[in-house]
Design a protein around this motif. Structure first.
Motif, PDB file in Angstrom:
ATOM      1  N   VAL A  63       0.843  -1.200   0.000  1.00 30.65           N
ATOM      2  CA  VAL A  63       0.000   0.000   0.000  1.00 30.65           C
ATOM      3  C   VAL A  63       0.876   1.247   0.000  1.00 30.65           C
ATOM      4  CG1 VAL A  63      -1.763   1.284   1.266  1.00 30.65           C
ATOM      5  CG2 VAL A  63      -1.888  -1.221   1.148  1.00 30.65           C
ATOM      6  N   GLY A  64       1.909   1.259   0.852  1.00 36.39           N
ATOM      7  CA  GLY A  64       2.790   2.422   0.930  1.00 36.39           C
ATOM      8  C   GLY A  64       4.004   2.122   1.779  1.00 36.39           C
ATOM      9  N   ALA A  65       5.033   2.958   1.623  1.00 33.58           N
ATOM     10  CA  ALA A  65       6.265   2.786   2.405  1.00 33.58           C
ATOM     11  C   ALA A  65       6.869   4.149   2.691  1.00 33.58           C
ATOM     12  CB  ALA A  65       7.261   1.923   1.635  1.00 33.58           C
ATOM     13  N   GLN A  66       7.344   4.305   3.940  1.00 34.68           N
ATOM     14  CA  GLN A  66       8.028   5.531   4.327  1.00 34.68           C
ATOM     15  C   GLN A  66       9.066   5.170   5.377  1.00 34.68           C
ATOM     16  OE1 GLN A  66       5.459   8.697   5.556  1.00 34.68           O
ATOM     17  NE2 GLN A  66       7.138  10.073   5.999  1.00 34.68           N
ATOM     18  N   ASP A  67      10.315   5.542   5.099  1.00 32.99           N
ATOM     19  CA  ASP A  67      11.443   5.212   5.976  1.00 32.99           C
ATOM     20  C   ASP A  67      11.487   3.700   6.199  1.00 32.99           C
ATOM     21  OD1 ASP A  67      12.123   7.938   6.098  1.00 32.99           O
ATOM     22  OD2 ASP A  67      10.729   8.253   7.754  1.00 32.99           O
ATOM     23  N   ASP A  68      11.445   3.247   7.479  1.00 28.98           N
ATOM     24  CA  ASP A  68      11.512   1.800   7.753  1.00 28.98           C
ATOM     25  C   ASP A  68      10.142   1.231   8.122  1.00 28.98           C
ATOM     26  OD1 ASP A  68      11.278   2.941  10.257  1.00 28.98           O
ATOM     27  OD2 ASP A  68      12.708   1.581  11.204  1.00 28.98           O
ATOM     28  N   GLN A  69       9.080   1.948   7.757  1.00 26.49           N
ATOM     29  CA  GLN A  69       7.722   1.477   8.032  1.00 26.49           C
ATOM     30  C   GLN A  69       6.949   1.356   6.721  1.00 26.49           C
ATOM     31  OE1 GLN A  69       5.397   3.904  10.674  1.00 26.49           O
ATOM     32  NE2 GLN A  69       4.022   2.227  11.128  1.00 26.49           N
ATOM     33  N   VAL A  70       6.193   0.259   6.597  1.00 27.12           N
ATOM     34  CA  VAL A  70       5.374   0.046   5.403  1.00 27.12           C
ATOM     35  C   VAL A  70       3.951  -0.320   5.806  1.00 27.12           C
ATOM     36  CG1 VAL A  70       7.326  -0.729   4.005  1.00 27.12           C
ATOM     37  CG2 VAL A  70       5.880  -2.406   5.121  1.00 27.12           C
ATOM     38  N   THR A  71       3.050  -0.075   4.874  1.00 19.54           N
ATOM     39  CA  THR A  71       1.678  -0.533   5.021  1.00 19.54           C
ATOM     40  C   THR A  71       1.436  -1.519   3.893  1.00 19.54           C
ATOM     41  OG1 THR A  71       1.009   1.600   5.932  1.00 19.54           O
ATOM     42  CG2 THR A  71      -0.742   0.162   5.114  1.00 19.54           C
ATOM     43  N   ILE A  72       1.027  -2.722   4.277  1.00 22.04           N
ATOM     44  CA  ILE A  72       0.685  -3.730   3.277  1.00 22.04           C
ATOM     45  C   ILE A  72      -0.706  -4.268   3.597  1.00 22.04           C
ATOM     46  CG2 ILE A  72       3.080  -4.392   2.850  1.00 22.04           C
ATOM     47  CD1 ILE A  72       2.505  -6.978   4.373  1.00 22.04           C
ATOM     48  N   LEU A  79      -1.945  -3.792   7.308  1.00 21.66           N
ATOM     49  CA  LEU A  79      -1.000  -3.882   8.417  1.00 21.66           C
ATOM     50  C   LEU A  79       0.052  -2.791   8.271  1.00 21.66           C
ATOM     51  CD1 LEU A  79      -0.195  -7.680   8.053  1.00 21.66           C
ATOM     52  CD2 LEU A  79      -1.751  -6.691   9.714  1.00 21.66           C
ATOM     53  N   SER A  80       0.431  -2.175   9.383  1.00 16.92           N
ATOM     54  CA  SER A  80       1.579  -1.273   9.400  1.00 16.92           C
ATOM     55  C   SER A  80       2.709  -2.030  10.069  1.00 16.92           C
ATOM     56  CB  SER A  80       1.272  -0.002  10.191  1.00 16.92           C
ATOM     57  OG  SER A  80       0.362   0.788   9.477  1.00 16.92           O
ATOM     58  N   LEU A  81       3.809  -2.217   9.336  1.00 18.21           N
ATOM     59  CA  LEU A  81       4.934  -3.006   9.828  1.00 18.21           C
ATOM     60  C   LEU A  81       6.196  -2.156   9.871  1.00 18.21           C
ATOM     61  CD1 LEU A  81       4.372  -6.212   7.666  1.00 18.21           C
ATOM     62  CD2 LEU A  81       3.666  -5.866  10.030  1.00 18.21           C
ATOM     63  N   THR A  82       7.059  -2.455  10.832  1.00 12.91           N
ATOM     64  CA  THR A  82       8.356  -1.806  10.962  1.00 12.91           C
ATOM     65  C   THR A  82       9.430  -2.880  10.941  1.00 12.91           C
ATOM     66  OG1 THR A  82       7.326  -0.119  12.346  1.00 12.91           O
ATOM     67  CG2 THR A  82       9.709  -0.240  12.416  1.00 12.91           C
ATOM     68  N   VAL A  83      10.572  -2.577  10.344  1.00 13.71           N
ATOM     69  CA  VAL A  83      11.689  -3.530  10.293  1.00 13.71           C
ATOM     70  C   VAL A  83      12.078  -3.913  11.724  1.00 13.71           C
ATOM     71  CG1 VAL A  83      14.101  -3.836   9.634  1.00 13.71           C
ATOM     72  CG2 VAL A  83      12.552  -2.611   8.111  1.00 13.71           C
ATOM     73  N   GLY A  84      12.252  -5.208  11.961  1.00 18.78           N
ATOM     74  CA  GLY A  84      12.673  -5.699  13.274  1.00 18.78           C
ATOM     75  C   GLY A  84      11.537  -5.946  14.249  1.00 18.78           C
ATOM     76  N   GLU A  85      10.324  -5.582  13.883  1.00 21.56           N
ATOM     77  CA  GLU A  85       9.157  -5.760  14.725  1.00 21.56           C
ATOM     78  C   GLU A  85       8.715  -7.218  14.718  1.00 21.56           C
ATOM     79  OE1 GLU A  85       5.429  -2.863  14.964  1.00 21.56           O
ATOM     80  OE2 GLU A  85       5.395  -4.088  13.150  1.00 21.56           O
ATOM     81  N   GLN A  86       8.064  -7.644  15.793  1.00 17.68           N
ATOM     82  CA  GLN A  86       7.528  -9.005  15.879  1.00 17.68           C
ATOM     83  C   GLN A  86       6.487  -9.223  14.780  1.00 17.68           C
ATOM     84  OE1 GLN A  86       6.021  -9.892  19.768  1.00 17.68           O
ATOM     85  NE2 GLN A  86       5.337 -11.937  19.202  1.00 17.68           N
ATOM     86  N   ALA A  87       6.325 -10.452  14.339  1.00 16.61           N
ATOM     87  CA  ALA A  87       5.395 -10.787  13.260  1.00 16.61           C
ATOM     88  C   ALA A  87       3.958 -10.428  13.630  1.00 16.61           C
ATOM     89  CB  ALA A  87       5.490 -12.279  12.940  1.00 16.61           C
ATOM     90  N   ALA A  88       3.228  -9.926  12.633  1.00 16.94           N
ATOM     91  CA  ALA A  88       1.800  -9.663  12.797  1.00 16.94           C
ATOM     92  C   ALA A  88       1.044 -10.899  12.333  1.00 16.94           C
ATOM     93  CB  ALA A  88       1.402  -8.443  11.964  1.00 16.94           C
ATOM     94  N   ASP A  89      -0.047 -11.223  13.023  1.00 16.32           N
ATOM     95  CA  ASP A  89      -0.849 -12.398  12.687  1.00 16.32           C
ATOM     96  C   ASP A  89      -2.059 -11.979  11.862  1.00 16.32           C
ATOM     97  OD1 ASP A  89      -1.676 -15.169  12.872  1.00 16.32           O
ATOM     98  OD2 ASP A  89      -3.226 -14.459  14.251  1.00 16.32           O
ATOM     99  N   VAL A  90      -2.221 -12.610  10.702  1.00 16.09           N
ATOM    100  CA  VAL A  90      -3.374 -12.342   9.837  1.00 16.09           C
ATOM    101  C   VAL A  90      -3.925 -13.686   9.376  1.00 16.09           C
ATOM    102  CG1 VAL A  90      -4.172 -11.318   7.675  1.00 16.09           C
ATOM    103  CG2 VAL A  90      -2.413 -10.177   8.991  1.00 16.09           C
ATOM    104  N   GLY A  91      -5.065 -14.060   9.894  1.00 14.09           N
ATOM    105  CA  GLY A  91      -5.717 -15.289   9.459  1.00 14.09           C
ATOM    106  C   GLY A  91      -4.840 -16.522   9.542  1.00 14.09           C
TER     107      GLY A  91
END
Length: 111
Positions: A63-72, A79-91
């Motif tokens: 969806v988008g990316a800025q610095d070390d954070q992305v939205t997918i 989901l908004s994810l950051t490098v090094g962050e714990q995994a997000a659970d989706v289904g």
């Protein structure tokens, strides 16, 4: 004369080959590349394009990316994810952001 029936071993081999082909055929992408195993895929999205991939039975879209954070978007959930962050659970899938550069975003999706 009786016809030769396939052995159980041959049937098992054919079933395994068919499963492998189905798994490989189940991955597709546009503006992205995929590297998939049995339980996980690494998706490398190209930045600046409409990038999406179908892996492990779900669609993943950048969806988008800025610095070390992305939205997918994975399986319809943003989901908004950051490098090094714990995994997000989706289904039942774990989604992690591996890296972000000026040209690409690398995400790991696993069962």
């Amino acid at each position: 004369m009786t016809p030769h029936l396939p052995t159980r071993k041959t049937l098992g081999l054919l079933a395994g080959l068919a499963l492998g082909a189905a798994l490989l055929a189940g991955c597709s992408s546009e503006g992205a590349s995929t590297d998939c195993g049995l339980d996980a895929c690494t998706v490398t999205f190209d930045r600046g394009v409409e990038a999406q991939a179908n892996v492990l039975g779900v669609e993943a879209r950048l969806v988008g990316a800025q610095d070390d954070q992305v939205t997918i978007e994975v399986a319809g959930e943003q989901l908004s994810l950051t490098v090094g962050e714990q995994a997000a659970d989706v289904g039942g899938l774990a989604v992690t952001l591996d890296s972000v550069t000026d040209s690409e975003v690398k995400v790991r999706i696993s069962r």
